[in-house]
Design an enzyme around this catalytic site. Structure first.
Site, mmCIF file in Angstrom:
data_model
loop_
_atom_site.group_PDB
_atom_site.id
_atom_site.type_symbol
_atom_site.label_atom_id
_atom_site.label_comp_id
_atom_site.label_asym_id
_atom_site.label_seq_id
_atom_site.Cartn_x
_atom_site.Cartn_y
_atom_site.Cartn_z
ATOM 1 N N GLY A 240 13.047 5.996 0.426
ATOM 2 C CA GLY A 240 13.652 7.209 0.923
ATOM 3 C C GLY A 240 13.231 7.813 2.209
ATOM 4 N N GLY A 468 10.167 3.721 -5.265
ATOM 5 C CA GLY A 468 9.801 2.490 -5.449
ATOM 6 C C GLY A 468 8.277 2.403 -5.262
ATOM 7 N N LEU A 631 -4.306 6.792 -9.105
ATOM 8 C CA LEU A 631 -3.743 6.785 -10.425
ATOM 9 C C LEU A 631 -3.623 5.165 -11.033
ATOM 10 C CD1 LEU A 631 -1.182 9.697 -10.650
ATOM 11 C CD2 LEU A 631 -3.490 9.591 -11.684
ATOM 12 N N ASN A 632 -3.383 4.421 -9.967
ATOM 13 C CA ASN A 632 -3.276 3.039 -9.878
ATOM 14 C C ASN A 632 -3.833 2.409 -8.909
ATOM 15 O OD1 ASN A 632 -2.029 0.267 -9.671
ATOM 16 N ND2 ASN A 632 -0.692 0.775 -11.667
ATOM 17 N N LYS A 634 -3.675 -0.623 -7.698
ATOM 18 C CA LYS A 634 -2.585 -1.737 -7.165
ATOM 19 C C LYS A 634 -1.562 -0.995 -6.143
ATOM 20 C CE LYS A 634 -0.616 -6.128 -8.296
ATOM 21 N NZ LYS A 634 -0.558 -7.062 -9.409
ATOM 22 N N THR A 635 -0.901 0.070 -7.046
ATOM 23 C CA THR A 635 0.264 0.529 -6.477
ATOM 24 C C THR A 635 -0.140 1.484 -5.380
ATOM 25 O OG1 THR A 635 0.545 2.430 -8.015
ATOM 26 C CG2 THR A 635 1.953 0.463 -8.352
ATOM 27 N N GLN A 639 1.019 1.337 -1.185
ATOM 28 C CA GLN A 639 1.715 2.376 -0.780
ATOM 29 C C GLN A 639 0.823 2.758 0.591
ATOM 30 O OE1 GLN A 639 2.227 5.822 -3.240
ATOM 31 N NE2 GLN A 639 3.642 6.704 -2.098
ATOM 32 N N GLU A 706 2.178 9.591 2.338
ATOM 33 C CA GLU A 706 2.331 9.597 3.898
ATOM 34 C C GLU A 706 1.112 9.496 4.801
ATOM 35 O OE1 GLU A 706 5.869 12.819 4.106
ATOM 36 O OE2 GLU A 706 4.893 13.104 2.455
HETATM 37 MO MO1 MOS Z 1 8.588 12.535 2.779
HETATM 38 S S1 MOS Z 1 8.749 12.536 4.732
HETATM 39 O O1 MOS Z 1 8.207 14.290 2.793
HETATM 40 O O2 MOS Z 1 9.589 12.317 1.819
#
Ligand code: MOS
Length: 739
Positions: A240, A468, A631-632, A634-635, A639, A706
């Site tokens: 997204g 995702g 929390l994880n 790996k993920t 990210q 982010e």
């Molecule tokens: Mo994020 S750009 O606030 O989906």
């Protein structure tokens, strides 16, 4: 307590379903009788549709309906008043013949197959009257007319503290420069897709969205129906990055089309349509002025931002918000201005504001360091903000000093030759640059439920989303720990608006918002299970004080007598009462007023520049973050790495070109809109320092969706300067700008 599952780098619980094709994305729902809709979009930036020639389209094979402003259902006011409507965004729902941008939806064609709908859509012929007024499609011209949006992300558009002019007077060094960032488009792998199914006056929408509850509200408002009549379902998003944080026109158009033809309708955007009607990162022009004493202490800062918006709605890229809090400086002024253009409305895109703003601010800091002959890390330490200089509040936690130290160490910053253009590897110029990363730690109210099944497993639900990034996985971990079950006995469900309410998955807030609710509901269930064990006459724990009981790996045990235990499955198997269900909600409290909450990091980049060809490679990046608990592991690592990869794209590749006569995005495809591929990415070393934050939320987690992109473009641009002595202030840094 179980051995803590939370934090462990376990594999994605939805990974197997995804690689086996069992994960169903919005566009893959096939309700019986479904037909296919395609949006027809404007090919001019402004004008009025005087007439439609739809004959050829209507006669095209398989066509069921052609919907234009002539025959579209009348909808409640949507932006007709010029005010921000209850749909959240000003939508294009065929209510008028007015065209406001190139790429705007102006008609819908419905056919029995997707291909036939597209074929017919290409036969649609609007007769467009272009007005006498010249469309505003050229930013360099449009920026002569600016307006004040008043608020940016709920904060004032302008701020002033101290005395800026006094801070500039007598400064040992002043940097005054303009930085620009281009138009960027999100391009998640999964395009926007909506399947709308009416059942009488009730509507079910399968939609690829970052926020099922906002989507539901928006659809209801657009169509003028009660939100209780709308169900939104989104088990998988397909990426997204902000473009799916709003409910755009196509969502309500799919519902309108389904009502029009009396059948379920599927509407999937093609890649080209991802450039225009569903948001973008607006281009910015950012004027930065930094003044400092010879010791490096900032005496004045000014950050003025101009960004583009549409003519139908204000949306502001909040690039200067970061500047308000990142460094200790008494004299500061920030400003955001907009220019309205005949373009689709821009929107949130991964670290909206912070990504673009950190490029300008952190490049300017690098220029200042160079001017002062000071090490860039040292300059930042010299201006380290011990408390938030804007709100004057203490930080809930801040490990930035540690991030600089560990980052410099892991990177080998001490090997950097202070003189630009002085490092070589063979023929290549070598550059080392760094920048600060930061993103606010947001949290909203969320609710969750835990339901015990007859087989002793638990279903945990929250109407959240998984873009995702791992929501399914991390919430399974949190729930399992809280209830006291092994991981494989917990199933976490999300993505259905009938589930307990969760906020939009934007602003990096899902982990921080949803995990406290899941934990609270899980702990409540644990308490219920202990009571059950103590109250059940057939339990070996019957009559024991619940305070002496604990849950471990699916067993309830006595703390005092290791031989006394009872499997949860056996307990539930005997339970004849109503379904065991616990609910809990969790919301931020007063701590928001007591602390400034942000995640921080330090990014170090090495670049190699070919002096003859201008080709820039980024062989390695080291990024160190203080983001509370993970929390994880790996993920989280993935990210953060994903954000960094995008930062490389932002620095060197990404740019949407808009035709300055027609306002059309001319590289609206993935062959000409360049994003990094594996060959563009070198070694990325992501490291997270331990950070306990008792204030952000009960689990001490800060969002990480982010922050990964922030600072990266600046670190790379600073490294390019260090390699070449050339300062490129206009992203992306393509080779032509170095030659
Ligand atoms: Mo994020 S750009 O606030 O989906």
């Amino acid at each position: 307590m179980n051995a803590m599952l939370t934090g462990q780098g376990i594999n994605r619980t939805d990974g197997r379903d995804k690689v086996c094709g069992r994960a169903t994305y919005a566009g893959e729902f096939h309700p019986p009788g479904v037909v296919h809709a395609v949006m027809v979009t404007s090919t001019v930036p402004a004008g009025r549709i005087a007439a439609w020639d739809t004959d050829a389209a209507e006669a095209s094979p398989g066509v069921i309906a052609v919907i234009t402003h002539r025959n579209a259902a009348d909808l409640p006011d949507n932006g007709k008043s010029g005010k921000k409507p209850s749909t959240g965004r000003v939508l294009s729902l065929l209510q008028t013949n007015k065209i406001s941008y190139n790429g705007e939806p102006i008609a819908i064609v419905v056919a029995d197959t997707h291909e036939r709908a597209w074929q017919a859509a290409r036969l649609m012929r609007p007769k467009v009257q272009t007005g006498t007024e010249k469309p505003r499609v050229d930013f360099s011209i449009a920026k002569a007319t600016l307006h004040d949006p008043g608020k940016v992300q709920g904060k004032p558009s302008d701020t002033h503290r101290g005395d800026f002019a006094a801070g500039v007077n007598g400064a040992a060094a002043v940097i005054d420069a303009v930085y620009t960032t281009p138009i960027e488009h999100h391009n998640p792998m999964g395009p926007h897709a909506t399947v709308a199914v009416w059942n009488g006056d009730a509507l079910t929408v399968y939609d690829s969205t970052q926020g099922i509850s906002g989507d539901k509200r928006s659809i209801a408002a657009a169509l003028g129906i009660s939100p209780e009549k709308v169900i939104v379902i989104c088990p998988y998003v397909g990426g997204g990055f902000g473009c799916k944080g709003s409910s755009w026109s196509h969502v309500s158009l799919a519902a309108m089309a389904a009502r029009h033809v009396g059948r379920p309708v599927k509407l999937v955007l093609d890649r080209t349509q991802m450039f225009g009607p569903v948001g973008h990162r607006p281009q910015t022009e950012q004027s930065l002025m930094l003044a400092a004493g010879s010791d490096g202490a900032l005496s004045a800062m000014r950050h003025a931002v101009v960004s583009e918006t549409s003519t139908i709605e204000d949306w502001t890229e909040s690039s200067a918000i970061l500047t308000r809090m990142l460094y200790a400086c008494d004299n500061q002024t920030t400003q955001h201005r907009l220019t309205s253009m005949n373009i689709g409305t821009p929107t949130f895109m991964r670290a909206p504001g912070e990504a673009s703003g950190s490029f300008a601010l952190e490049a300017a800091m690098d220029e200042l360091a160079h001017r002062l002959s000071m090490d860039p890390v040292e300059l930042r330490l010299r201006n380290y903000a011990e408390k938030d200089p804007e709100s004057r509040l203490p930080f809930s936690s801040k490990s930035l000093r540690e991030c600089y130290r560990v980052g410099a160490e892991r990177f080998g910053w001490s090997r950097r030759d202070a003189l630009p253009g002085n490092m070589r590897q063979g023929n290549l110029q070598v550059g080392m640059g760094m920048a600060t990363a930061s993103y606010p730690s947001h949290r909203s109210e969320a609710e969750a439920l835990v339901r015990m099944m007859a087989d002793g497993t638990a279903v945990v639900q929250c109407g959240s989303q998984d873009l995702g990034t791992g929501t399914y996985t991390v919430m399974t971990q949190v729930a399992a720990d809280a209830i006291g079950l092994p991981l494989d006995r917990v199933r976490f469900e999300l993505g259905d608006s009938r589930m307990p309410h969760a906020p939009v998955s934007g602003g990096s807030q899902t982990a921080a918002s949803v995990s406290p609710a899941v934990q609270a509901a899980g702990l409540a269930m644990r308490g219920r299970l202990l009571e059950l064990a103590s109250n059940d006459a057939r339990s070996s724990l019957h009559g024991m004080d619940v305070r002496t009981l604990m849950v471990l790996d699916g067993q309830i045990r006595s703390r005092e007598d290791a031989d006394r235990s009872e499997p949860i499955a056996a307990l539930i198997g005997r339970w004849k009462g109503p379904t065991l269900e616990t609910r809990a909600s969790s919301a931020p409290g007063d701590e928001k007023k007591q602390f400034s909450m942000h995640a921080f990091g330090a990014v170090f980049a090495e670049v190699h520049v070919d002096p003859d060809l201008g080709i820039i490679r980024v062989p390695r990046i080291v990024a160190v973050y203080g983001v509370g608990n993970l929390l994880n592991a790996k993920t989280a690592h993935s990210q953060l790495m994903g954000g960094i990869v995008w930062g490389v794209g932002m620095a060197l590749l990404e740019e949407t070109h808009r035709d300055q006569r027609t306002g059309r995005c001319v590289n609206a495809n993935l062959s000409e809109y360049h994003v990094p591929v594996n060959a563009d990415i070198g070694e990325i070393d992501v490291h997270v320092v331990p950070e306990e934050d008792p204030h952000v939320n009960p689990l001490g987690v800060k969002g990480i969706g982010e922050i990964g992109i922030t600072g990266v473009a600046a670190a790379i641009s600073n490294a390019v300067f260090h390699a070449t002595g050339r300062r490129v202030r206009n992203l992306p840094i393509t080779l032509d700008k170095l030659l």
